[in-house]
Enzyme design. Structure first.
Site, PDB file in Angstrom:
ATOM      1  N   CYS A   1       0.876  -1.240  -0.025  1.00  0.00           N
ATOM      2  CA  CYS A   1      -0.021   0.025  -0.051  1.00  0.00           C
ATOM      3  C   CYS A   1       0.990   1.267  -0.020  1.00  0.00           C
ATOM      4  CB  CYS A   1      -0.896  -0.065   1.361  1.00  0.00           C
ATOM      5  SG  CYS A   1      -1.765   1.263   1.289  1.00  0.00           S
TER       6      CYS A   1
ATOM      7  N   CYS B   1      -1.584   1.751  -2.935  1.00  0.00           N
ATOM      8  CA  CYS B   1      -2.701   2.741  -2.793  1.00  0.00           C
ATOM      9  C   CYS B   1      -1.918   4.180  -2.805  1.00  0.00           C
ATOM     10  CB  CYS B   1      -3.151   2.657  -1.372  1.00  0.00           C
ATOM     11  SG  CYS B   1      -3.561   1.102  -0.768  1.00  0.00           S
TER      12      CYS B   1
ATOM     13  N   LYS C   1      -0.144   5.222  -6.095  1.00  0.00           N
ATOM     14  CA  LYS C   1      -1.204   5.368  -6.980  1.00  0.00           C
ATOM     15  C   LYS C   1      -1.956   6.717  -6.849  1.00  0.00           C
ATOM     16  CE  LYS C   1      -4.936   4.005  -5.859  1.00  0.00           C
ATOM     17  NZ  LYS C   1      -5.483   2.836  -5.642  1.00  0.00           N
TER      18      LYS C   1
ATOM     19  N   TYR D   1      -8.784  -3.668 -10.825  1.00  0.00           N
ATOM     20  CA  TYR D   1      -8.460  -2.555 -10.000  1.00  0.00           C
ATOM     21  C   TYR D   1      -7.249  -1.722 -10.724  1.00  0.00           C
ATOM     22  CZ  TYR D   1     -11.195  -3.176  -5.768  1.00  0.00           C
ATOM     23  OH  TYR D   1     -12.298  -3.231  -4.941  1.00  0.00           O
TER      24      TYR D   1
ATOM     25  N   GLU E   1      -7.172   1.421 -13.095  1.00  0.00           N
ATOM     26  CA  GLU E   1      -6.531   2.646 -12.394  1.00  0.00           C
ATOM     27  C   GLU E   1      -5.303   2.961 -13.244  1.00  0.00           C
ATOM     28  OE1 GLU E   1      -5.905   1.729  -8.238  1.00  0.00           O
ATOM     29  OE2 GLU E   1      -7.853   2.364  -7.679  1.00  0.00           O
TER      30      GLU E   1
ATOM     31  N   HIS F   1     -26.992  20.961  -1.286  1.00  0.00           N
ATOM     32  CA  HIS F   1     -27.272  21.621  -2.637  1.00  0.00           C
ATOM     33  C   HIS F   1     -25.901  22.756  -3.037  1.00  0.00           C
ATOM     34  CE1 HIS F   1     -29.116  22.154  -6.513  1.00  0.00           C
ATOM     35  NE2 HIS F   1     -29.245  23.410  -6.098  1.00  0.00           N
TER      36      HIS F   1
ATOM     37  N   GLU G   1     -25.900  14.712  -3.379  1.00  0.00           N
ATOM     38  CA  GLU G   1     -27.305  15.022  -3.144  1.00  0.00           C
ATOM     39  C   GLU G   1     -28.335  13.980  -4.019  1.00  0.00           C
ATOM     40  OE1 GLU G   1     -29.326  18.710  -4.159  1.00  0.00           O
ATOM     41  OE2 GLU G   1     -27.738  19.366  -5.467  1.00  0.00           O
TER      42      GLU G   1
HETATM   43  P1  NDP Z   1      -7.817  -8.016 -10.133  1.00  0.00           P
HETATM   44  O1  NDP Z   1      -8.193  -9.381  -9.555  1.00  0.00           O
HETATM   45  O2  NDP Z   1      -8.701  -7.017  -9.802  1.00  0.00           O
HETATM   46  O3  NDP Z   1      -7.861  -8.077 -11.723  1.00  0.00           O
HETATM   47  C1  NDP Z   1      -6.983  -8.921 -12.366  1.00  0.00           C
HETATM   48  C2  NDP Z   1      -7.431  -8.859 -14.049  1.00  0.00           C
HETATM   49  O4  NDP Z   1      -6.568  -9.553 -14.542  1.00  0.00           O
HETATM   50  C3  NDP Z   1      -8.758  -9.179 -14.423  1.00  0.00           C
HETATM   51  O5  NDP Z   1      -9.233  -8.251 -15.339  1.00  0.00           O
HETATM   52  C4  NDP Z   1      -8.514 -10.682 -14.994  1.00  0.00           C
HETATM   53  O6  NDP Z   1      -9.603 -10.954 -16.012  1.00  0.00           O
HETATM   54  C5  NDP Z   1      -7.190 -10.358 -15.662  1.00  0.00           C
HETATM   55  N1  NDP Z   1      -6.474 -11.516 -15.650  1.00  0.00           N
HETATM   56  C6  NDP Z   1      -6.420 -12.417 -14.548  1.00  0.00           C
HETATM   57  N2  NDP Z   1      -5.417 -13.547 -15.185  1.00  0.00           N
HETATM   58  C7  NDP Z   1      -5.187 -13.396 -16.494  1.00  0.00           C
HETATM   59  C8  NDP Z   1      -4.568 -13.969 -17.498  1.00  0.00           C
HETATM   60  N3  NDP Z   1      -3.815 -14.961 -17.189  1.00  0.00           N
HETATM   61  N4  NDP Z   1      -4.545 -13.280 -18.665  1.00  0.00           N
HETATM   62  C9  NDP Z   1      -4.842 -11.983 -18.858  1.00  0.00           C
HETATM   63  N5  NDP Z   1      -5.646 -11.380 -17.981  1.00  0.00           N
HETATM   64  C10 NDP Z   1      -5.716 -11.923 -16.703  1.00  0.00           C
HETATM   65  O7  NDP Z   1      -6.204  -7.850  -9.874  1.00  0.00           O
HETATM   66  P2  NDP Z   1      -5.357  -6.643  -9.655  1.00  0.00           P
HETATM   67  O8  NDP Z   1      -4.066  -7.311  -9.804  1.00  0.00           O
HETATM   68  O9  NDP Z   1      -5.731  -5.232 -10.421  1.00  0.00           O
HETATM   69  O10 NDP Z   1      -5.674  -5.883  -8.019  1.00  0.00           O
HETATM   70  C11 NDP Z   1      -5.411  -7.008  -7.067  1.00  0.00           C
HETATM   71  C12 NDP Z   1      -6.457  -6.523  -5.886  1.00  0.00           C
HETATM   72  O11 NDP Z   1      -5.659  -5.462  -5.117  1.00  0.00           O
HETATM   73  C13 NDP Z   1      -7.651  -6.295  -6.203  1.00  0.00           C
HETATM   74  O12 NDP Z   1      -8.597  -7.262  -6.251  1.00  0.00           O
HETATM   75  C14 NDP Z   1      -7.900  -5.171  -5.047  1.00  0.00           C
HETATM   76  O13 NDP Z   1      -8.543  -6.096  -3.947  1.00  0.00           O
HETATM   77  C15 NDP Z   1      -6.664  -4.604  -4.683  1.00  0.00           C
HETATM   78  N6  NDP Z   1      -6.534  -3.325  -5.115  1.00  0.00           N
HETATM   79  C16 NDP Z   1      -7.229  -2.589  -4.693  1.00  0.00           C
HETATM   80  C17 NDP Z   1      -7.526  -1.119  -5.058  1.00  0.00           C
HETATM   81  C18 NDP Z   1      -8.218  -0.082  -4.348  1.00  0.00           C
HETATM   82  O14 NDP Z   1      -8.775  -0.487  -3.207  1.00  0.00           O
HETATM   83  N7  NDP Z   1      -8.393   0.973  -4.911  1.00  0.00           N
HETATM   84  C19 NDP Z   1      -6.417  -0.563  -5.980  1.00  0.00           C
HETATM   85  C20 NDP Z   1      -5.503  -1.831  -6.704  1.00  0.00           C
HETATM   86  C21 NDP Z   1      -5.522  -3.131  -6.240  1.00  0.00           C
HETATM   87  P3  NDP Z   1     -11.213 -11.178 -15.509  1.00  0.00           P
HETATM   88  O15 NDP Z   1     -11.805  -9.892 -15.372  1.00  0.00           O
HETATM   89  O16 NDP Z   1     -11.435 -11.864 -16.743  1.00  0.00           O
HETATM   90  O17 NDP Z   1     -10.974 -12.400 -14.402  1.00  0.00           O
END
Ligand code: NDP
Length: 458
Positions: A43, A48, A51, A177, A181, A442, A447
């Site tokens: 983080c 976080c 980012k 995510y 982002e 407002h 709102e």
């Molecule tokens: P996510 O699980 O959110 O997303 C992973 C993405 O990668 C999905 O779109 C998935 O596709 C795709 N994917 C997975 N495997 C493959 C593959 N083999 N080939 C191609 N695409 C693939 O993971 P992130 O790494 O983005 O984030 C991890 C976690 O970190 C999040 O789940 C969240 O909990 C946390 N996080 C929170 C944030 C916040 O609170 N703002 C910011 C960043 C991270 P599909 O959708 O089809 O499964």
């Protein structure tokens, strides 16, 4: 019987580990924490915080462009990537120091080395052995990159904050995510961004309307969103400008300066003796824990991204505090905290932001049967003069049987800030009647959540 060296030995100095160590020490426990890298974990160092700082930087870009409609006349601004990187590094360094002071101030013994579990009550840091009543594994996660040809050319979120030079053309792979982002941020900073997602939608797990809407808004803002697309390979080109070539499964090719894989994360559970000590991992490699964060070895606990719950910093923090209450009793005058995974709000810092709490429409229909949906889509007041075509979406999901608002979703400016407050209301069980009885502020976008009167569809 010889007393253990420590009451609690925490492995990992990220959000969950630091919070648990600090709270336990404040409760009078003898606590050690081992961390081999900078304090603060994902983080603070590569998640976080950097980012969000970069997201602010990207918003300035939009702000400069939009200010003309409000009467400002400015020369075309120039973005200095190196200055942003240096300022971010300075701030993260400051936070690393704050974490260290917090731990030391609480009386935690900080061990800067590689820890290894040697048994139910044993930890070795480098070549020094320690015993502990309880061990807490809070080692977090690490980016996962699938086995794609040219994998050696890609970067992950661990490197994206320090890319050199600035990636004028960036390909982001993934639709979760981090991918969304990063695509928004680098687009806002001036890069030409292509986002390649394997599935038919972005942000799986979010409400369908939200996913569709944010994909469209990101597209309008300039991100080239390619859905149902896969990467066949990544090759190096003999060129100083855009030295990479990404070939998609359908044959399309995209030149890039950098390729960012944001395809999920895997837990850090290998190489430090967990399985040898008898700790059970699931098929994803995560530590299997019970509701008290206890692993299959009763004295070894796990929380945060390394265990089977939600990978969010505030969840790890809450888990840390609940665990400390369980192990060492609640703070003076307080009741023991319970962990509750319902109605956890979350935001995705895309441009515009996504903010959400509670059930998606699909989940609510399955769980509650009859639900009423309220939906409002509009152009925010600011954009009447800004010349931006950005729109805002707000959605409420109400359980008909109880009138309780069970889902609240938003895509729009400051959605994270807005949804945090409404999360309290949902957690407290607010009904639609309570929303209706609440006076709006407002003129704000927020709102709208208390003025939606007509259901959008049954
Ligand atoms: P996510 O699980 O959110 O997303 C992973 C993405 O990668 C999905 O779109 C998935 O596709 C795709 N994917 C997975 N495997 C493959 C593959 N083999 N080939 C191609 N695409 C693939 O993971 P992130 O790494 O983005 O984030 C991890 C976690 O970190 C999040 O789940 C969240 O909990 C946390 N996080 C929170 C944030 C916040 O609170 N703002 C910011 C960043 C991270 P599909 O959708 O089809 O499964």
């Amino acid at each position: 019987m010889k007393k253990s060296d420590f009451d609690l030995f925490v492995i990992g100095g990220g959000s969950g580990g630091v919070r648990a160590a600090r709270m336990a020490a404040q409760r009078g426990a003898r606590v050690a924490l081992a961390e081999v890298a900078d304090l603060g974990g994902t983080c603070v160092n590569v998640g976080c915080i950097p980012k969000k700082l970069y997201s602010y930087a990207a918003h300035y870009g939009e702000g400069f462009a939009e200010s003309a409609g409000f009467g400002w006349e400015i020369k075309p601004p120039v973005f200095n990537w190196n200055r942003l990187k240096a300022n971010r590094a300075r701030e993260i360094g400051r936070l690393n120091g704050v974490y260290q002071q917090l731990l030391e101030g609480a009386g935690v013994t900080l061990l800067r080395g590689w820890a290894r579990v040697t048994g139910a009550h044993g930890v070795r840091v480098d070549d020094q052995d320690f015993s502990a009543e309880h061990i807490l594994v809070a080692t977090g996660g690490t980016p996962f990159v699938p086995d794609v040809p040219g994998r050696e050319h890609v970067v992950t979120s661990d490197q994206m904050f320090d890319l050199e030079p600035f990636p004028s053309r960036l390909v982001v792979v993934g639709g979760g995510y981090i991918a969304c982002e990063a695509a928004s941020i680098f687009n806002g900073l001036g890069a030409e961004v292509t986002l390649v997602q394997r599935g038919a939608r972005l942000l799986n797990g979010f409400d369908d309307d939200i996913s569709t809407f944010v994909a469209s808004e990101m597209g309008k803002a300039g991100v080239d969103v390619r859905l149902n697309a896969g990467v066949a390979n990544i090759a190096a080109r003999r060129s100083k400008t855009s030295p990479l070539l990404v070939t998609l499964s359908g044959g399309a090719q995209i030149k890039a300066d950098a390729v960012l894989y944001a395809t999920g994360r895997k837990p850090n559970t290998q190489g430090f003796g967990l399985e040898e000590a008898g700790v059970k991992l699931d098929e994803r490699g995560m530590v299997v824990v019970d509701k008290d964060f206890r692993s299959s070895v009763r004295s070894i606990h796990a929380l945060g991204d390394v265990s089977t719950h939600k990978a969010l910093t505030p969840v790890a923090l809450a888990e840390g505090m609940v665990l400390v209450d369980r192990l060492f009793g609640p703070a003076k005058g307080k009741r023991e905290r319970q962990m509750d995974y319902d109605f956890i709000p979350t935001a995705v810092f895309t441009h515009p932001n996504v903010g959400t709490v509670g059930f998606t429409e699909a989940q609510a229909r399955e769980r509650f049967g009859k639900v009423t949906i309220y939906r409002s889509e509009f152009r925010a007041l600011r954009h009447t003069l800004s010349d931006s075509t950005e729109r805002t979406l707000m959605k409420l999901i109400v359980d008909d049987a109880t009138d309780r608002v069970v889902g609240l979703h938003m895509v729009g400016d400051e959605a994270g800030e807005i949804v945090q407050g409404f999360a309290v209301a949902l957690k407290a069980g607010a009904t639609k009647a309570t929303f209706d009885a609440t006076i709006g502020i407002h003129p704000t976008a927020a709102e709208e959540f208390v003025t939606m009167r007509e259901p959008s569809r049954d």
